[in-house]
Design an enzyme around this catalytic site. Structure first.
Site, PDB file in Angstrom:
ATOM      1  N   TYR A 136       9.103 -20.810 -27.303  1.00 35.66           N
ATOM      2  CA  TYR A 136      10.799 -21.556 -28.199  1.00 35.66           C
ATOM      3  C   TYR A 136      10.436 -22.352 -29.067  1.00 35.66           C
ATOM      4  CZ  TYR A 136      14.006 -21.816 -24.144  1.00 35.66           C
ATOM      5  OH  TYR A 136      14.278 -21.424 -23.084  1.00 35.66           O
ATOM      6  N   LYS A 178       0.835 -19.133 -15.559  1.00 35.66           N
ATOM      7  CA  LYS A 178       0.305 -17.235 -15.764  1.00 35.66           C
ATOM      8  C   LYS A 178      -1.033 -17.185 -16.093  1.00 35.66           C
ATOM      9  CE  LYS A 178       1.105 -13.117 -14.645  1.00 35.66           C
ATOM     10  NZ  LYS A 178       1.514 -12.449 -13.366  1.00 35.66           N
ATOM     11  N   ASP A 211       5.247 -16.148 -11.026  1.00 32.81           N
ATOM     12  CA  ASP A 211       6.229 -14.714 -10.081  1.00 32.81           C
ATOM     13  C   ASP A 211       5.822 -14.877  -8.663  1.00 32.81           C
ATOM     14  OD1 ASP A 211       3.018 -14.194 -10.508  1.00 32.81           O
ATOM     15  OD2 ASP A 211       2.774 -12.189 -10.501  1.00 32.81           O
ATOM     16  N   ASP A 235      12.096 -22.358 -18.119  1.00 37.07           N
ATOM     17  CA  ASP A 235      14.300 -22.172 -18.472  1.00 37.07           C
ATOM     18  C   ASP A 235      14.526 -21.164 -17.116  1.00 37.07           C
ATOM     19  OD1 ASP A 235      16.093 -21.694 -19.624  1.00 37.07           O
ATOM     20  OD2 ASP A 235      15.656 -19.734 -19.903  1.00 37.07           O
ATOM     21  N   ASP A 239      16.693 -22.052 -13.080  1.00 38.53           N
ATOM     22  CA  ASP A 239      18.381 -21.040 -12.771  1.00 38.53           C
ATOM     23  C   ASP A 239      17.824 -20.949 -11.370  1.00 38.53           C
ATOM     24  OD1 ASP A 239      19.124 -21.987 -15.696  1.00 38.53           O
ATOM     25  OD2 ASP A 239      20.724 -19.667 -16.387  1.00 38.53           O
TER      26      ASP A 239
HETATM   27  C1  IPM Z   1      19.037 -24.525 -21.183  1.00 34.66           C
HETATM   28  C2  IPM Z   1      19.639 -23.531 -21.421  1.00 34.66           C
HETATM   29  C3  IPM Z   1      18.691 -23.756 -23.164  1.00 34.66           C
HETATM   30  C4  IPM Z   1      17.228 -23.426 -23.046  1.00 34.66           C
HETATM   31  C5  IPM Z   1      19.293 -22.172 -24.103  1.00 34.66           C
HETATM   32  C6  IPM Z   1      20.767 -22.291 -24.371  1.00 34.66           C
HETATM   33  C7  IPM Z   1      18.670 -22.108 -25.528  1.00 34.66           C
HETATM   34  O1  IPM Z   1      19.260 -22.109 -21.181  1.00 34.66           O
HETATM   35  O2  IPM Z   1      18.945 -25.761 -21.907  1.00 34.66           O
HETATM   36  O3  IPM Z   1      17.690 -23.798 -19.519  1.00 34.66           O
HETATM   37  O4  IPM Z   1      16.863 -21.801 -23.463  1.00 34.66           O
HETATM   38  O5  IPM Z   1      16.840 -24.464 -23.501  1.00 34.66           O
HETATM   39 MG    MG Z   2      18.409 -22.602 -19.437  1.00 30.69          MG
END
Ligand code: IPM
Ligand code: MG
Length: 340
Positions: A136, A178, A211, A235, A239
């Site tokens: 990042y 990884k 993975d 990240d 999700d």
């Molecule tokens: C998160 C979001 C952010 C990230 C984006 C919006 C930059 O997806 O907080 O998970 O990737 O960290």
């Molecule tokens: Mg995110």
């Protein structure tokens, strides 16, 4: 007086922030300073995070953030400002290297998850994501025909996030990397192994390739306690883990540094598809208020009160659209406030 900086941001952000401030205000008396952030700040000032907002955040006791971004500001032109730069600038500017994302499968929501109930039952895990390093924040290059993003980690960056993970673990830390391909992952694995041996011998440590971790998160999520991982893997996996709770609209997060104010925000985005309809699920935002109370203001009893009010509202049948119901943001807020 406790000072909280509120950054509603974009999309559904300004719809769920007032609700969250109501919940916060019901628990503790705070002085709230609200600022434009993300796309809203780009529109007003040409940048997603102004120096004034960063300085204000640095002086606050905690920062509550809703969401940034939207189609209006989507661009692949590197010269144009992007809402996400505000988020990344705030994380970097406040030194928030530790991102905590707790994932609990609430019995009331088992049927809302796309995963089978017997798979998710009992899941109560914490993703500890490194937040200010890795790909990042590495150097980026771009020519007409190629592009690159550098992924770099130092020993010290890995040590400090590993300590956060081990300190939070009840039984085990699963370090995700990884290491069969990436040099940063091999450093990561060595450092995490050493920190465990020297400082946390009572906590079990396992290493899982990313993975395989992605697969186990949906096949056997309840086996995880703390998942420790680098910025981009965290990240993606968080999700994925959100769906165990039934909706990404349920997941809160805390971003903490070495002492200054933390940033508390839901994991979900600005949801442009439902913006303006008053139907956004505010629960991840309320649970982020819970984390703000716990980690930002050290008010554990108040944090638990908010979390249990959310649980009880759900047990009482509260379901927003993302959870298959038709409760509006206002109705969800009233249901949780009634439980408080
Ligand atoms: C998160 C979001 C952010 C990230 C984006 C919006 C930059 O997806 O907080 O998970 O990737 O960290
Ligand atoms: Mg995110």
């Amino acid at each position: 007086m406790t000072r909280v900086v509120a950054l509603p941001g974009d999309g559904i952000g300004p719809e769920i922030m007032p609700a969250a401030l109501e919940v916060l205000g019901a628990m503790v008396s705070v002085d709230v300073e609200e600022h434009l952030f993300g796309g809203a700040s780009i529109d007003a000032y040409g940048t997603a995070l102004t120096d004034e907002v960063l300085a204000g955040a640095a002086k606050a006791d905690a920062v509550l953030l809703a969401a940034v971004g939207g189609p209006k500001w989507d661009t692949t032109d590197a010269a144009k400002p992007r809402p996400e730069q505000g988020l990344l600038g705030l994380r970097k500017g406040l030194g928030l290297f530790a991102n905590l994302r707790p994932v609990r499968a609430l019995p009331a929501l088992h049927s809302a998850s796309p995963l089978r109930e017997e798979r998710i039952a009992g899941t109560d895990l914490l993703v500890v994501r490194e937040l200010t390093g890795g790909i990042y924040f590495g150097a980026k290059t771009r020519t007409a025909t190629s592009a690159s993003d550098l992924c770099a980690y130092s020993t010290e960056e890995v040590e400090r996030i590993a300590r956060v993970a081990f300190a939070a673990a009840r039984t085990r830390v699963t370090s995700v990397d990884k290491a069969n391909v990436l040099e940063t992952s091999r450093l990561w694995r060595e450092v995490v192994t050493r920190v465990q041996a020297e400082e946390f011998p009572a906590v079990e440590l396992e290493h899982v390739l990313v993975d395989n971790a992605a697969m186990q998160l949906v096949s056997r999520p309840s086996r995880f306690d703390v998942i420790l991982t680098e910025n981009m893997f965290g990240d993606i996996l968080s999700d994925e883990a959100a769906m165990i709770t039934g909706s990404i609209g349920m997941l809160p997060s805390a971003s903490l540094g070495a002492g200054g104010p933390g940033v508390f925000e839901p994991v979900h985005g600005s949801a442009p598809d439902i913006t303006g309809q008053g139907i956004a699920n505010p629960l991840a935002m309320f649970l982020s208020v819970g984390l703000l109370l716990r980690h930002g203001l050290h008010l554990e009893a108040e944090a638990r009160a908010v979390e249990s009010a959310v649980d009880r509202a759900l047990a009482g049948g509260l379901r927003t659209h993302d959870l298959g119901g038709d409760a509006t943001t206002a109705q969800a807020t009233a249901a949780v406030l009634a439980q408080l």
